[in-house]
Design an enzyme around this catalytic site. Sequence first.
Site, PDB file in Angstrom:
ATOM      1  N   HIS A  62       1.545  -6.272   4.205  1.00  0.00           N
ATOM      2  CA  HIS A  62       1.717  -5.736   5.562  1.00  0.00           C
ATOM      3  C   HIS A  62       0.559  -6.084   6.495  1.00  0.00           C
ATOM      4  O   HIS A  62      -0.607  -6.105   6.102  1.00  0.00           O
ATOM      5  CB  HIS A  62       2.022  -4.236   5.547  1.00  0.00           C
ATOM      6  CG  HIS A  62       0.934  -3.308   5.113  1.00  0.00           C
ATOM      7  ND1 HIS A  62       0.020  -2.785   5.993  1.00  0.00           N
ATOM      8  CD2 HIS A  62       0.638  -2.762   3.902  1.00  0.00           C
ATOM      9  CE1 HIS A  62      -0.791  -1.955   5.328  1.00  0.00           C
ATOM     10  NE2 HIS A  62      -0.443  -1.931   4.068  1.00  0.00           N
ATOM     11  N   ASP A 176      -6.933  -2.866   3.964  1.00  0.00           N
ATOM     12  CA  ASP A 176      -5.559  -2.384   3.744  1.00  0.00           C
ATOM     13  C   ASP A 176      -4.778  -2.742   5.007  1.00  0.00           C
ATOM     14  O   ASP A 176      -4.887  -2.045   6.004  1.00  0.00           O
ATOM     15  CB  ASP A 176      -5.596  -0.881   3.499  1.00  0.00           C
ATOM     16  CG  ASP A 176      -4.209  -0.277   3.375  1.00  0.00           C
ATOM     17  OD1 ASP A 176      -3.229  -1.031   3.325  1.00  0.00           O
ATOM     18  OD2 ASP A 176      -4.118   0.960   3.354  1.00  0.00           O
ATOM     19  N   GLU A 206       4.190  -0.848   7.930  1.00  0.00           N
ATOM     20  CA  GLU A 206       4.157  -0.261   6.578  1.00  0.00           C
ATOM     21  C   GLU A 206       3.544   1.127   6.602  1.00  0.00           C
ATOM     22  O   GLU A 206       4.004   2.040   5.919  1.00  0.00           O
ATOM     23  CB  GLU A 206       3.363  -1.176   5.633  1.00  0.00           C
ATOM     24  CG  GLU A 206       3.466  -0.795   4.156  1.00  0.00           C
ATOM     25  CD  GLU A 206       2.427   0.206   3.679  1.00  0.00           C
ATOM     26  OE1 GLU A 206       2.544   0.694   2.552  1.00  0.00           O
ATOM     27  OE2 GLU A 206       1.481   0.544   4.445  1.00  0.00           O
ATOM     28  N   GLU A 207       2.494   1.270   7.401  1.00  0.00           N
ATOM     29  CA  GLU A 207       1.711   2.515   7.373  1.00  0.00           C
ATOM     30  C   GLU A 207       2.466   3.719   7.940  1.00  0.00           C
ATOM     31  O   GLU A 207       2.022   4.849   7.813  1.00  0.00           O
ATOM     32  CB  GLU A 207       0.385   2.324   8.132  1.00  0.00           C
ATOM     33  CG  GLU A 207      -0.571   1.319   7.491  1.00  0.00           C
ATOM     34  CD  GLU A 207      -1.242   1.816   6.208  1.00  0.00           C
ATOM     35  OE1 GLU A 207      -0.974   2.963   5.808  1.00  0.00           O
ATOM     36  OE2 GLU A 207      -2.018   1.046   5.615  1.00  0.00           O
ATOM     37  N   ASP A 229      -0.812  -5.013  -1.997  1.00  0.00           N
ATOM     38  CA  ASP A 229      -1.443  -3.969  -1.191  1.00  0.00           C
ATOM     39  C   ASP A 229      -2.746  -3.544  -1.863  1.00  0.00           C
ATOM     40  O   ASP A 229      -3.057  -3.996  -2.957  1.00  0.00           O
ATOM     41  CB  ASP A 229      -0.492  -2.771  -1.020  1.00  0.00           C
ATOM     42  CG  ASP A 229      -0.657  -2.102   0.347  1.00  0.00           C
ATOM     43  OD1 ASP A 229      -1.775  -2.074   0.862  1.00  0.00           O
ATOM     44  OD2 ASP A 229       0.352  -1.593   0.874  1.00  0.00           O
ATOM     45  N   HIS A 317      -8.606   3.684   3.745  1.00  0.00           N
ATOM     46  CA  HIS A 317      -8.339   4.318   5.045  1.00  0.00           C
ATOM     47  C   HIS A 317      -9.609   4.827   5.733  1.00  0.00           C
ATOM     48  O   HIS A 317      -9.587   5.823   6.453  1.00  0.00           O
ATOM     49  CB  HIS A 317      -7.269   5.421   4.948  1.00  0.00           C
ATOM     50  CG  HIS A 317      -5.880   4.845   4.803  1.00  0.00           C
ATOM     51  ND1 HIS A 317      -4.729   5.572   5.024  1.00  0.00           N
ATOM     52  CD2 HIS A 317      -5.466   3.599   4.475  1.00  0.00           C
ATOM     53  CE1 HIS A 317      -3.674   4.801   4.829  1.00  0.00           C
ATOM     54  NE2 HIS A 317      -4.092   3.596   4.486  1.00  0.00           N
TER      55      HIS A 317
END
Length: 347
Positions: A62, A176, A206-207, A229, A317
């Site tokens: 992604h 990410d 995606e998130e 990922d 994140h």
Amino acid sequence: MQRLKDLSEMAGVPGREEAVRTYIEARVADLVDSVETDAMGNLHALKRCGREGAPRLMVAAHMDEIGFIVRHVDDKGFLRLQHVGGFDARNLFARQVTVHPSAGGEPLVGVLNPASKPVHVSTAEERAKVPELASFYVDLGLSGEQVGQRVRVGDMVTLRQPFADLGEVVTGKALDDRSGCWILLETLARLERPAMDVHAVFTVQEEVGLRGATTSAFQVAPDIAVALDTTLALDTPGNPDEAHITEMGKGTAIKVMDSHTISTRWLVDAFIGLAEQNAVPYQLEVLPMGGTDAGAMQRSRGGAPAVTLSTPSRYVHTVTEMVAKADLEAAVALLAAAATSGIPVPA
Ligand SMILES: [Zn+2]
């Protein structure tokens, strides 16, 4: 690593992946037989194996990163934000951000803080509370009038963090999943003669719930689906050994399950076999929370065999995400081995 630096520093929240897509498209075009962008914005690159009716291997990485959309511009020029993707408010204090005006003009640098009092004038009770995500605002250091002319509701806001190569590992924002995009690009560059048609899909959104992979998997109808990922490497202080999920630098992680997907068992076994035959370092991953594009691909149409190759990442994140170069290399080697030798689909 220049390419991973470029990808990490680029801005692209869910629904606003255009800069990342343009960058990847320019680098993937010469490596594949066709490149297309679909209605949602997924970039679909196809490298054919040359056999009619060959099985389709879909590999998804992604392009989007967690970030913000401007929700309100107040009279003083402070911006209130809607988060897009999962943030922990504790990681957001005192950050620099970039605001990308959709009306045009240069990106603006600002600072992000919660609406709260500084340490000098707050009580111990006030300091113990973690502020709500919705209380964070951006200060651009400009007057309300100047901000009103340049920033509008809906503009994208991204965290600002330079990429750093620390030798064995790299750190930056958006690893990410720009590291997954990097792995996919690098694999295509090394792939001479695949045994299957390789549908490399750089997905969007995606998130916020695997949205791009949902439509692109329907379009591709893969015989085998692989998501690339990052995953948690909790091999750091504060985490007991039995809860580390993965360890950074110990190889690519073949995912057994997370909260969206139970990987197709024969596919897990096939990747273990390929890793062992090709002496690629790997580890097995069980993640209690979270998911990847594999969740959408596995449940597309009548279902597809799916697995994720995860890159162990510390500080997921946050803007200090950290991955090991050896793990990126292991993922490229394993994916290239799978595409080159082919994965037999059981009858
Ligand atoms: Zn991700």
